[in-house]
Design a protein around this motif. Structure first.
Motif, short mmCIF file in Angstrom:
data_model
loop_
_atom_site.label_atom_id
_atom_site.label_comp_id
_atom_site.label_asym_id
_atom_site.label_seq_id
_atom_site.Cartn_x
_atom_site.Cartn_y
_atom_site.Cartn_z
N GLY A 181 0.82 -1.21 0.00
CA GLY A 181 0.00 0.00 0.00
C GLY A 181 0.85 1.26 0.00
N PHE A 182 1.92 1.24 0.81
CA PHE A 182 2.80 2.40 0.89
C PHE A 182 3.47 2.69 -0.45
CE2 PHE A 182 7.34 3.52 1.41
CZ PHE A 182 7.17 4.85 1.73
N LEU A 183 4.02 1.65 -1.09
CA LEU A 183 4.71 1.85 -2.36
C LEU A 183 3.73 2.30 -3.45
CD1 LEU A 183 7.22 -1.15 -2.40
CD2 LEU A 183 7.75 1.28 -2.11
N GLY A 184 2.51 1.76 -3.43
CA GLY A 184 1.52 2.19 -4.41
C GLY A 184 1.22 3.67 -4.29
N GLU A 185 1.03 4.14 -3.05
CA GLU A 185 0.77 5.56 -2.83
C GLU A 185 1.98 6.42 -3.20
OE1 GLU A 185 -0.43 6.05 1.19
OE2 GLU A 185 -2.26 4.85 0.98
N LEU A 186 3.17 5.90 -2.87
CA LEU A 186 4.39 6.66 -3.17
C LEU A 186 4.59 6.83 -4.67
CD1 LEU A 186 7.00 7.99 -2.10
CD2 LEU A 186 8.08 5.73 -2.24
N LEU A 187 4.39 5.75 -5.43
CA LEU A 187 4.56 5.84 -6.87
C LEU A 187 3.52 6.76 -7.50
CD1 LEU A 187 5.39 2.10 -7.67
CD2 LEU A 187 6.96 4.03 -7.73
N ALA A 188 2.30 6.72 -6.97
CA ALA A 188 1.27 7.62 -7.49
C ALA A 188 1.66 9.08 -7.23
CB ALA A 188 -0.07 7.30 -6.83
N HIS A 189 2.21 9.34 -6.03
CA HIS A 189 2.65 10.70 -5.70
C HIS A 189 3.79 11.14 -6.61
CE1 HIS A 189 3.85 14.18 -3.34
NE2 HIS A 189 5.08 13.70 -3.32
N ARG A 234 4.36 10.17 -9.59
CA ARG A 234 3.83 10.42 -10.93
C ARG A 234 3.23 11.84 -11.01
NH1 ARG A 234 2.40 4.70 -11.70
NH2 ARG A 234 3.43 4.06 -13.64
N ARG A 235 2.55 12.22 -9.93
CA ARG A 235 1.94 13.56 -9.91
C ARG A 235 2.99 14.64 -9.75
NH1 ARG A 235 -1.53 10.88 -6.24
NH2 ARG A 235 -0.48 11.98 -4.54
N GLU A 236 3.99 14.37 -8.91
CA GLU A 236 5.01 15.38 -8.60
C GLU A 236 6.40 14.76 -8.70
OE1 GLU A 236 4.26 17.43 -4.92
OE2 GLU A 236 2.09 17.13 -5.10
N PRO A 237 6.90 14.54 -9.91
CA PRO A 237 8.23 13.95 -10.06
C PRO A 237 9.31 14.86 -9.49
CG PRO A 237 7.40 14.74 -12.17
CD PRO A 237 6.26 14.83 -11.21
N ALA A 238 10.39 14.21 -9.00
CA ALA A 238 11.49 14.95 -8.39
C ALA A 238 12.81 14.37 -8.90
CB ALA A 238 11.39 14.87 -6.87
N ASP A 239 13.89 14.89 -8.38
CA ASP A 239 15.22 14.41 -8.77
C ASP A 239 15.61 13.22 -7.90
OD1 ASP A 239 17.73 14.12 -9.84
OD2 ASP A 239 18.62 15.78 -8.70
N ILE A 244 9.93 5.74 -12.99
CA ILE A 244 8.56 5.98 -13.45
C ILE A 244 8.58 6.58 -14.86
CG2 ILE A 244 6.53 7.44 -13.10
CD1 ILE A 244 7.03 7.10 -10.06
N ALA A 245 9.51 7.48 -15.11
CA ALA A 245 9.61 8.08 -16.44
C ALA A 245 9.90 7.02 -17.49
CB ALA A 245 10.69 9.15 -16.45
N VAL A 246 10.76 6.06 -17.15
CA VAL A 246 11.05 4.96 -18.07
C VAL A 246 9.81 4.11 -18.27
CG1 VAL A 246 12.37 2.83 -18.36
CG2 VAL A 246 13.51 4.90 -17.54
N ARG A 247 9.11 3.80 -17.21
CA ARG A 247 7.91 2.96 -17.27
C ARG A 247 6.84 3.62 -18.14
NH1 ARG A 247 3.97 0.58 -18.47
NH2 ARG A 247 2.19 0.16 -17.13
N ASP A 248 6.60 4.90 -17.93
CA ASP A 248 5.50 5.56 -18.62
C ASP A 248 5.83 5.92 -20.06
OD1 ASP A 248 4.15 5.30 -16.28
OD2 ASP A 248 4.33 7.39 -15.66
N ALA A 249 7.11 6.10 -20.35
CA ALA A 249 7.50 6.48 -21.71
C ALA A 249 7.68 5.28 -22.61
CB ALA A 249 8.80 7.29 -21.67
N GLU A 250 8.08 4.14 -22.02
CA GLU A 250 8.38 2.97 -22.83
C GLU A 250 7.79 1.74 -22.15
OE1 GLU A 250 12.49 2.81 -24.23
OE2 GLU A 250 12.78 4.77 -23.30
#
Length: 396
Positions: free
Chosen positions: A182-190, A192-197, A204-210
């Motif tokens: 549950g924690f990792l699911g919420e973290l990945l969703a966050h 995606r909404r607010e990517p950081a360095d 996530i950028a790799v997952r969503d782009a390819e």
């Protein structure tokens, strides 16, 4: 034979007997099922690199493998994969643990270590695991991934429940899995909404782009593995290293006099008391022979890293800690394509943790003659490390 309590408290005595009398031995494995335990250095090293020994559980003999069951979203990780999927995922995450990236992390790691030692004060007593060896790698790996500080305490309790499940609380490990999922699911969703360095945002950028390069389950499983292994191996390596020095004050004095020897000493710490007794289980895809023993396809094979590292045919006088020894080639962090991805980071953290501790305190002493080990047949780590310390020197 059954794996006895001695494999937790005194594993090297048991491994020495097995290595001498029956280096490939039929035992009852950690899941209660039959397995083959391999103990000689040459055999273990060769098996770690043998492509016929698969990490993929689909190659296990029916009914021959039972363990802690992870949901698909956590199970699609590098510890359960063979090439080509293993190669693809390892390449994606490998850039986070390059030598250059680790060098960039050294200053923040040292600052974290100094901050933890500042909190101990000048003189007193503490449990070095909970006060130092555990929070250091948790801080480092969570900052690498971009995990908020508020969640780090929960993460440690979940990880502890998975490393050494409590038989009296059979639901604790399952509860930890549900909570971490549950924690990792919420973290990945966050993210995606607010990517950081941070590494998670990059993945996530790799997952969503390819989409063909990283599935959603693989993404979450990678996050889980980096968190789990990044914490587990390093906290155990740091704690074991400090205990080894406390049991060998002449070696501690040698490092105090010449801190430049610490990087080589870390290799000896890993050989002498590494963070894992056993490598991840393997399953032969065809009948194989290890030593003089034929092992049928689908059987479970357990490779003892700790037994191999105490093999006198490879390391003379192996039960003696010797920071002057050439310990290169030890198997504490694996070998072959499944060699620990985070090894450079684990080494750097241990070097820095030991150096900072020895620089800070003039005297460190054990408060218990025999600190307690985790009740695990795979991980080799301390539950606690009670010490007294004095003569603190402030940071410059």
């Amino acid at each position: 034979m059954d794996l006895a309590d001695d494999l937790i408290t005194h594993p090297y005595d048991v491994y020495e007997r097995l290595r001498t009398t029956s280096p490939v031995h039929r035992i009852k494995g950690t899941d209660g099922q039959p397995a083959w335990l391999v103990t000689r250095f040459d055999d273990v090293r060769a098996a770690l690199a043998d492509p016929r020994l698969s990490l993929d559980k689909t190659h296990a003999r029916e009914g021959g493998y039972r363990g802690l069951s992870l949901p698909p979203a956590l199970d699609a990780n590098l510890l359960n994969m063979d090439p080509p999927d293993h190669t693809r995922l390892r390449r994606l995450v490998g850039r986070a643990f390059t030598a250059r990236r680790v060098e960039q992390l050294r200053a923040p790691i040292r600052a974290t270590a100094d901050g933890l030692l500042d909190a101990l004060g000048a003189d007193g007593s503490t449990d070095l695991i909970s006060a130092y060896a555990a929070p250091l790698p948790i801080t480092v790996i969570c900052e690498l991934l971009g995990i908020p500080e508020s969640h780090r305490r929960d993460f440690r309790s979940w990880t502890d429940a998975l490393i050494a499940p409590d038989p009296s609380r059979p639901q604790a490990a399952k509860g930890a899995i549900v909570a971490m999922l549950g924690f990792l699911g919420e973290l990945l969703a966050h993210k995606r909404r607010e990517p950081a360095d941070d590494l998670l945002s990059d993945l996530i950028a790799v997952r969503d782009a390819e989409d063909d390069r990283l599935t959603e389950d693989e993404l979450m499983s990678l996050a889980f593995l980096i968190l789990f292994a990044g914490y587990e191996n390093t906290v155990q390596l740091i704690g074991n290293a400090v205990l080894a020095l406390l049991h060998n004050p002449d070696q501690m004095d040698a490092l105090r006099k010449d801190p430049s020897r610490i990087p080589a000493a870390v290799e000896e710490f890993a050989r002498f008391e590494g963070p894992a007794l056993l490598a991840i289980r393997r399953f032969p895809t065809q009948d194989v022979t290890i030593g003089d023993v034929r092992i049928p396809a689908g059987d479970t094979v357990l490779l003892s890293l700790s037994a191999a590292n105490r093999d006198p045919d490879r390391f003379p006088d192996p039960d003696r800690l010797d920071i002057g020894r050439d310990a290169a080639g030890h198997l504490a962090l694996g070998h072959g394509i499944h060699y620990c991805l985070g090894a450079p980071l684990a080494r750097a953290e241990t070097e820095i943790a030991v150096a900072a501790l020895l620089e800070r305190f003039e005297e460190i002493e054990l408060l218990e003659a025999e600190p307690r080990w985790r009740p695990s047949l795979r991980a080799r780590g301390l539950i606690e490390l009670p010490v007294s310390y004095r003569g603190a020197r402030p940071t410059s």
